[in-house]
Design a protein around this motif. Structure first.
Motif, short mmCIF file in Angstrom:
data_model
loop_
_atom_site.label_atom_id
_atom_site.label_comp_id
_atom_site.label_asym_id
_atom_site.label_seq_id
_atom_site.Cartn_x
_atom_site.Cartn_y
_atom_site.Cartn_z
N CYS A 248 20.10 18.49 30.33
CA CYS A 248 21.44 18.35 30.86
C CYS A 248 22.17 19.68 30.75
N PRO A 269 18.87 17.38 36.68
CA PRO A 269 18.78 16.90 35.30
C PRO A 269 18.71 15.38 35.28
N GLY A 271 18.98 13.83 32.42
CA GLY A 271 19.57 13.48 31.14
C GLY A 271 18.55 13.62 30.02
N GLN A 487 24.87 10.75 29.54
CA GLN A 487 23.46 10.94 29.86
C GLN A 487 22.94 9.89 30.83
N TYR A 490 23.43 10.83 34.45
CA TYR A 490 22.43 11.73 35.03
C TYR A 490 21.27 10.93 35.63
#
Length: 507
Positions: A248, A269, A271, A487, A490
């Motif tokens: 990330c 990304p 995460g 997260q 993502y």
């Protein structure tokens, strides 16, 4: 007509995807891909997880609520001369034979081709909307070693994405084939600093030590499989539509735009794939490395931690495949003894250790009894990291382990060995959340005094201890986000990227 096309596009976007994930044959890769599979399944998508029979049997169970959307398919690993019988993961082979496993892995091309042909041969239902595993795969998510897979997928018009479980900065450090041709690196010295394509000025601390650079340079040379690791990565990357990373921007700012520029395709990304929060500092966090609730509840490590004061214990674990030697185990043990701190050590025998040879220095366990516990075999690492008694983590800086520690805001004592571990350690040191064990220039040797000094800085010295703990908490808050869901967003963005660049999409 335009309205009909828009409705059809919206209907396709609402359809659950069928995603095939296929990791390299190493536990760190298997577990990270399984964690990604669980995240995708939790969003309603069907995930087919490919591996070999023994690895499939060793996977942790998927939560019951997701089990209907994650299935495993075992592909038979062909025998290779020199590879031990039953060896199906890198943990099953000594390091000197690891490249033979890659040769065997290349032999999975034929069974994979059969699997994919069958998966793509199913007829559509009358309304044209098969779902779940009856649907032909929308994507295949591959690892670094699958240079033979994408041409097979192309025959069936199934797009591929490459998912990297190592630090994204490491992939940028490796660079593209084009950049390496323009700026060749030949000697070990060439592989120590960050390469020329990194934005200037790049941090001078983000560099490999000589022993790490020697290992990195070897990745660019052909091995016993006939194909260098870097050649595998470049051939695979070349045929993939997008690149996804366990990472990330909060931890690695600026690296994802650089990756997109280097490889000229989306670099997304996914995460950190953090463990579930549970009762984060009370021992309730769970992850893919944890066993059943019954196994965890019975584990002696957690019962021992329950008896220790808050934040008083150093958890020690060097992963499943770090190239640890008997000599380094002895120095680490004596360093823990010299430090005077409480510790819980998940000890793995070095692969080269002769059967029956004592792992620990004579009298070590007796001298540290009461303040130290050594656990051989499986340890529920996520539960340990989440436990209120744990105050810091001595780690080999495998990216998966460090990512797990970030979830719980733990400062680090860092003992990196190979792969991306050196860069992980340098980045964590820059963020002020860890102290690296000093090593000798050249061969990377470390001694007991080096271990003890690093441990004391993190666990004992008042000023350093408070600063590191505060920085670790701040980084935890940054990666988790105010609402705890940063997260996971993502992963949502990765799914949208898969939809956007799928079989009917473009780069």
């Amino acid at each position: 007509m335009a309205g009909d096309q828009q409705q059809q596009a919206e209907a396709r976007a609402a359809d659950p995807l069928h995603i095939v994930v296929f990791p390299w044959l190493a536990f760190g890769h298997l577990l990270a891909f399984l964690e990604l599979a669980k995240r995708l399944a939790a969003r309603g998508h069907a995930v087919t997880f490919l591996s070999t029979p023994r690895n499939v049997a060793r996977l942790p169970p998927v939560p019951t609520a997701l089990s209907g959307r994650v299935r495993t398919v075992a592909l038979p690993l062909p025998p290779v001369e020199g590879l031990p019988d039953g060896a199906e993961s890198s943990a099953d082979v000594p390091r000197e034979k690891a490249d033979l496993l890659k040769l065997a892995f290349d032999g999975l091309a034929a069974p994979f081709a059969d699997f994919l042909a069958a998966a793509c041969a199913r007829d559509r239902s009358k309304d044209g909307r098969l779902e779940g595993f009856e649907k032909r795969p929308d994507w295949i998510v591959v690892d670094f070693a699958h240079h033979w897979l994408c041409p097979i997928a192309d025959q069936h018009q199934v797009p591929c994405a490459m998912f990297s479980i190592v630090l994204a900065t490491t992939i940028a450090y490796n660079g593209s084939r084009r950049e390496n041709a323009e700026h060749p690196r030949v000697t070990v010295d060439d592989f120590m600093p960050m390469p020329r394509w990194f934005p200037s000025p790049s941090s001078s601390s983000l560099a490999y030590r000589r022993h790490e650079a020697a290992w990195k340079a070897a990745l660019f040379r052909p091995n016993a499989s006939g194909v260098s690791d870097m050649e595998r990565i470049w051939r695979t990357e070349q045929r993939c539509r997008l690149l996804a990373f366990r990472g990330c921007p909060e931890v690695e700012p600026g690296v994802f735009p650089l990756l997109a520029e280097l490889f000229r395709k989306p670099a997304v990304p996914a995460g950190l794939l953090l463990p579930e929060a549970g009762d984060a500092r009370g021992g309730g966090g769970r992850g893919t490395d944890d066993g059943s609730e019954e196994e965890v509840a019975r584990h002696g490590a957690l019962r021992w931690l329950d008896q220790q004061p808050s934040r008083s214990v150093l958890y020690v674990a060097l992963g499943t495949e770090a190239p640890v030697t008997a000599a380094s185990v002895h120095e680490l043990a004596l360093g823990l003894e010299l430090s005077g701190v409480r510790f819980l050590w998940a000890l793995r025998a070095p692969s080269a250790n002769a059967a029956g040879t004592p792992l620990l220095p004579e009298g070590f366990e007796a001298r540290t009894r009461g303040r130290g516990a050594v656990c051989a075999g499986w340890v529920p690492q996520v539960r340990v990291l989440a436990h209120a008694a744990v105050g810091a983590f001595l780690t080999h800086c495998g990216w998966g382990s460090v990512a797990e520690s970030l979830r719980f805001g733990l400062p680090l004592v860092m003992l990196p060995f190979v792969v991306d571990q050196g860069l992980v350690a340098r980045i964590m040191a820059e963020r002020g959340v860890g102290v690296e064990v000093a090593r000798r220039d050249g061969d990377g040797w470390f001694g007991r005094d080096d271990v003890a000094a690093a441990v004391r800085r993190v666990m004992v010295d008042d000023e350093g201890k408070k600063t590191l703990a505060l920085n670790a908490t701040r980084l935890q808050e940054l990666v988790v986000g105010e609402d705890g869901g940063r997260q996971e967003r993502y992963v949502d963005e990765l799914v949208e990227c898969l939809r956007r660049h799928g079989s009917t999409g473009t780069l």
